[in-house]
Design a protein around this motif. Structure first.
Motif, PDB file in Angstrom:
ATOM      1  N   MET A 155     -26.184 -11.164 -10.533  1.00  0.00           N
ATOM      2  CA  MET A 155     -24.839 -11.673 -10.846  1.00  0.00           C
ATOM      3  C   MET A 155     -24.004 -11.915  -9.599  1.00  0.00           C
ATOM      4  O   MET A 155     -24.147 -11.226  -8.593  1.00  0.00           O
ATOM      5  CB  MET A 155     -24.087 -10.672 -11.731  1.00  0.00           C
ATOM      6  CG  MET A 155     -24.679 -10.516 -13.126  1.00  0.00           C
ATOM      7  SD  MET A 155     -23.547  -9.651 -14.217  1.00  0.00           S
ATOM      8  CE  MET A 155     -24.643  -9.351 -15.614  1.00  0.00           C
ATOM      9  N   ASP A 156     -23.099 -12.907  -9.698  1.00  0.00           N
ATOM     10  CA  ASP A 156     -22.057 -13.099  -8.688  1.00  0.00           C
ATOM     11  C   ASP A 156     -21.150 -11.874  -8.681  1.00  0.00           C
ATOM     12  O   ASP A 156     -20.908 -11.268  -9.727  1.00  0.00           O
ATOM     13  CB  ASP A 156     -21.181 -14.298  -9.058  1.00  0.00           C
ATOM     14  CG  ASP A 156     -21.744 -15.614  -8.562  1.00  0.00           C
ATOM     15  OD1 ASP A 156     -22.923 -15.662  -8.180  1.00  0.00           O
ATOM     16  OD2 ASP A 156     -20.976 -16.609  -8.573  1.00  0.00           O
ATOM     17  N   VAL A 157     -20.577 -11.582  -7.526  1.00  0.00           N
ATOM     18  CA  VAL A 157     -19.697 -10.413  -7.428  1.00  0.00           C
ATOM     19  C   VAL A 157     -18.255 -10.749  -7.827  1.00  0.00           C
ATOM     20  O   VAL A 157     -17.472  -9.856  -8.136  1.00  0.00           O
ATOM     21  CB  VAL A 157     -19.755  -9.811  -6.001  1.00  0.00           C
ATOM     22  CG1 VAL A 157     -18.980 -10.680  -4.991  1.00  0.00           C
ATOM     23  CG2 VAL A 157     -19.248  -8.386  -5.978  1.00  0.00           C
ATOM     24  N   ASP A 158     -17.916 -12.043  -7.845  1.00  0.00           N
ATOM     25  CA  ASP A 158     -16.522 -12.425  -8.124  1.00  0.00           C
ATOM     26  C   ASP A 158     -16.279 -12.499  -9.639  1.00  0.00           C
ATOM     27  O   ASP A 158     -15.811 -13.507 -10.165  1.00  0.00           O
ATOM     28  CB  ASP A 158     -16.165 -13.753  -7.443  1.00  0.00           C
ATOM     29  CG  ASP A 158     -17.117 -14.880  -7.790  1.00  0.00           C
ATOM     30  OD1 ASP A 158     -18.221 -14.598  -8.305  1.00  0.00           O
ATOM     31  OD2 ASP A 158     -16.758 -16.051  -7.569  1.00  0.00           O
ATOM     32  N   GLN A 159     -16.605 -11.409 -10.326  1.00  0.00           N
ATOM     33  CA  GLN A 159     -16.492 -11.351 -11.773  1.00  0.00           C
ATOM     34  C   GLN A 159     -16.081  -9.934 -12.179  1.00  0.00           C
ATOM     35  O   GLN A 159     -16.215  -8.992 -11.399  1.00  0.00           O
ATOM     36  CB  GLN A 159     -17.854 -11.658 -12.422  1.00  0.00           C
ATOM     37  CG  GLN A 159     -18.558 -12.864 -11.838  1.00  0.00           C
ATOM     38  CD  GLN A 159     -19.746 -13.313 -12.667  1.00  0.00           C
ATOM     39  OE1 GLN A 159     -19.574 -14.086 -13.585  1.00  0.00           O
ATOM     40  NE2 GLN A 159     -20.935 -12.824 -12.348  1.00  0.00           N
ATOM     41  N   PHE A 289     -10.273 -13.922 -10.065  1.00  0.00           N
ATOM     42  CA  PHE A 289      -9.429 -14.861  -9.341  1.00  0.00           C
ATOM     43  C   PHE A 289     -10.084 -15.223  -8.002  1.00  0.00           C
ATOM     44  O   PHE A 289     -10.672 -14.377  -7.347  1.00  0.00           O
ATOM     45  CB  PHE A 289      -8.059 -14.232  -9.106  1.00  0.00           C
ATOM     46  CG  PHE A 289      -7.202 -15.043  -8.194  1.00  0.00           C
ATOM     47  CD1 PHE A 289      -6.588 -16.200  -8.651  1.00  0.00           C
ATOM     48  CD2 PHE A 289      -7.052 -14.663  -6.868  1.00  0.00           C
ATOM     49  CE1 PHE A 289      -5.814 -16.968  -7.799  1.00  0.00           C
ATOM     50  CE2 PHE A 289      -6.276 -15.430  -6.001  1.00  0.00           C
ATOM     51  CZ  PHE A 289      -5.652 -16.587  -6.478  1.00  0.00           C
ATOM     52  N   LYS A 290      -9.942 -16.481  -7.615  1.00  0.00           N
ATOM     53  CA  LYS A 290     -10.624 -16.933  -6.394  1.00  0.00           C
ATOM     54  C   LYS A 290      -9.653 -17.637  -5.463  1.00  0.00           C
ATOM     55  O   LYS A 290      -9.094 -18.665  -5.807  1.00  0.00           O
ATOM     56  CB  LYS A 290     -11.709 -17.920  -6.821  1.00  0.00           C
ATOM     57  CG  LYS A 290     -12.752 -18.176  -5.777  1.00  0.00           C
ATOM     58  CD  LYS A 290     -13.977 -17.380  -6.087  1.00  0.00           C
ATOM     59  CE  LYS A 290     -15.140 -17.813  -5.247  1.00  0.00           C
ATOM     60  NZ  LYS A 290     -16.217 -18.337  -6.042  1.00  0.00           N
ATOM     61  N   ASN A 291      -9.466 -17.076  -4.283  1.00  0.00           N
ATOM     62  CA  ASN A 291      -8.682 -17.748  -3.258  1.00  0.00           C
ATOM     63  C   ASN A 291      -9.655 -18.354  -2.244  1.00  0.00           C
ATOM     64  O   ASN A 291     -10.123 -17.691  -1.329  1.00  0.00           O
ATOM     65  CB  ASN A 291      -7.746 -16.734  -2.582  1.00  0.00           C
ATOM     66  CG  ASN A 291      -6.825 -17.406  -1.595  1.00  0.00           C
ATOM     67  OD1 ASN A 291      -7.182 -18.421  -0.995  1.00  0.00           O
ATOM     68  ND2 ASN A 291      -5.649 -16.841  -1.421  1.00  0.00           N
TER      69      ASN A 291
HETATM   70 MN    MN Z   1     -18.930 -16.896  -8.198  1.00  0.00          MN
END
Ligand code: MN
Ligand code: UDP
Length: 298
Positions: A155-159, A289-291
Motif C-alpha cells: 500500500m501507499d503510505v499517504d492513506q 491530504f497531499k501537498n
Molecule cells: Mn499515494
C-alpha cells in the motif's frame, strides 16, 4: 516461485461468504465477467469469514514505503490507523521500507502485530521511488517474506484506515478499483497508450482501471506481480520510455494479462474530496491530504 504454501484445508467457497445478488445501487458490479468477486460493504458475511480463519489461521503482511518527506508526514498516522483497523484479531506483520531509521515513529502495536523495518536507498525522482517499489518488494518476498506470511498487501503510505479492513479482502491476487475511474468504460481510462512501453494497452481493451495504491494476494502471487512489473519497468528504462502513470500503468497491464481473482470496491481506497454516491457505504481506507509542493519539490 516456491513459497510457504497455504495449509491443507477445505477451501472457503465463494457462495459461503459472498452475496453476489445485486441491488439497484451496484447494478452489475459485484462479479466480473471472469467470475471474480467485487467486494463491497454489503457483499460479505463477516462471521463466516471469522469462523473459517479461526479454524485455519493465516498471517498477513502489509508492505509500505516511506521515503524522504513521506516518512515524516505519513508513516506514523498510517501505521496507527492500520494497527486499529487492518485485519483485526489476525496475525499481522508490517514491513516498513524507509530511508532513515532515525525518523521511524514510535507506534504502540496491539497483540498479534509486529513490525519489521528495512532501510532502502532514496531515489532522486519521486517517480523512481514509486517504481522501485516493485523491485524491492519482489526481492524481499523472495528473501524472507514468503516464509513469514500467507497473504501480503502493498500500500501507499499517504492513506488512512477509517473502518475495519478485514478477511473479506484476502485472495489469490487482489486488485483495487480506482476511485476516479470505476464507472468509466475501459476505452476512457488512462492506460498507457504508447506502443513502445511494456505497459501498452490497445484502445478498447482492458477490464478496469486499478489503483496501484493497494494490491495484494498470496505471497506467491504478489511475488509474480511485482517481479513482472519490475521487469517491465526496467525494460522501459532501457528503451528510454516511461509509462504515463509509472508503476500503476505496469500494474494495470499485468492485471489485464493475468486477471485478479478478487477486486475491491472504491470503498477500500476512497478519495474523500469526491462526492460520495450511494454505492459507497462504508469507507475503509482514504487518501490522505497531499501537498505536492512540499512533498515533491526538494
Ligand atoms: Mn499515494
Ligand atoms: N513514496 C515515498 N517517497 C517518495 C515518493 C513515493 O515514500 O518520495 C512512496 C509512498 O509510499 C507513496 C508511494 O511511494 O505513497 C506512491 O507515491 P505517491 O503516493 O506520491 O503517488 P500517487 O498516490 O500520487 O500516485
Amino acid at each position: 516461485y516456491q513459497c510457504w504454501s497455504l495449509k491443507d484445508q477445505p477451501e472457503l467457497r465463494l457462495s459461503d461468504w459472498f452475496n453476489a445478488t445485486t441491488d439497484s445501487t451496484h447494478m452489475d458490479m459485484r462479479v466480473t465477467n471472469w467470475s471474480a468477486p467485487i467486494v463491497w460493504t454489503d457483499t460479505y458475511n463477516e462471521s463466516v469469514l471469522a469462523d473459517y480463519y479461526t479454524k485455519y489461521p493465516v498471517t498477513v503482511g502489509l508492505i509500505v514505503f516511506a521515503v524522504g518527506r513521506y516518512l515524516l508526514y505519513y508513516l506514523g498516522r498510517f501505521l496507527e490507523s492500520a494497527n486499529r483497523f487492518f485485519m483485526v484479531n489476525q496475525k499481522v506483520i508490517f514491513y516498513i521500507m524507509l530511508d532513515d531509521f532515525s525518523h521511524m515513529p514510535w507506534i504502540d502495536l496491539d497483540r498479534h502485530r509486529t513490525l519489521k523495518i528495512f532501510k532502502i536507498k532514496q531515489a532522486r525522482r519521486w517517480q523512481d521511488v514509486s517504481m522501485i517499489r516493485m523491485k524491492v518488494i519482489s526481492e524481499h518476498i523472495e528473501e524472507h517474506i514468503r516464509r513469514e506470511v500467507d497473504y501480503v498487501f502493498c500500500m501507499d503510505v499517504d492513506q488512512l484506515f477509517k473502518a475495519e479492513y478485514g478477511l473479506e479482502t484476502l485472495g489469490d491476487s487482489v486488485a483495487q478499483l480506482h476511485t476516479y475511474w470505476y464507472k468509466e468504460s475501459p476505452g476512457k481510462v488512462p492506460y498507457e497508450r504508447n506502443e513502445s512501453s511494456e505497459a501498452y494497452i490497445a484502445a478498447g481493451e482492458g477490464d478496469f482501471y486499478y489503483h496501484a495504491a493497494v494490491f495484494g494476494g498470496t505471497a506467491t502471487q504478489v511475488l509474480r506481480i511485482t517481479k513482472e512489473c519490475a521487469k517491465a519497468i526496467m525494460k522501459d528504462k532501457k528503451n528510454n520510455v516511461e509509462a504515463v502513470w509509472h508503476d500503476e500503468s505496469h500494474l494495470n497491464k499485468y492485471f489485464f494479462l493475468h486477471r485478479p481473482s478478487k477486486i475491491l470496491s472504491p470503498e477500500y481506497c476512497w478519495d474523500l474530496s469526491q462526492n460520495k454516491t450511494p454505492d459507497i457505504k462504508t469507507v475503509k481506507l482514504v487518501w490522505n491530504f497531499k501537498n505536492y509542493e512540499l512533498l515533491r519539490n526538494h
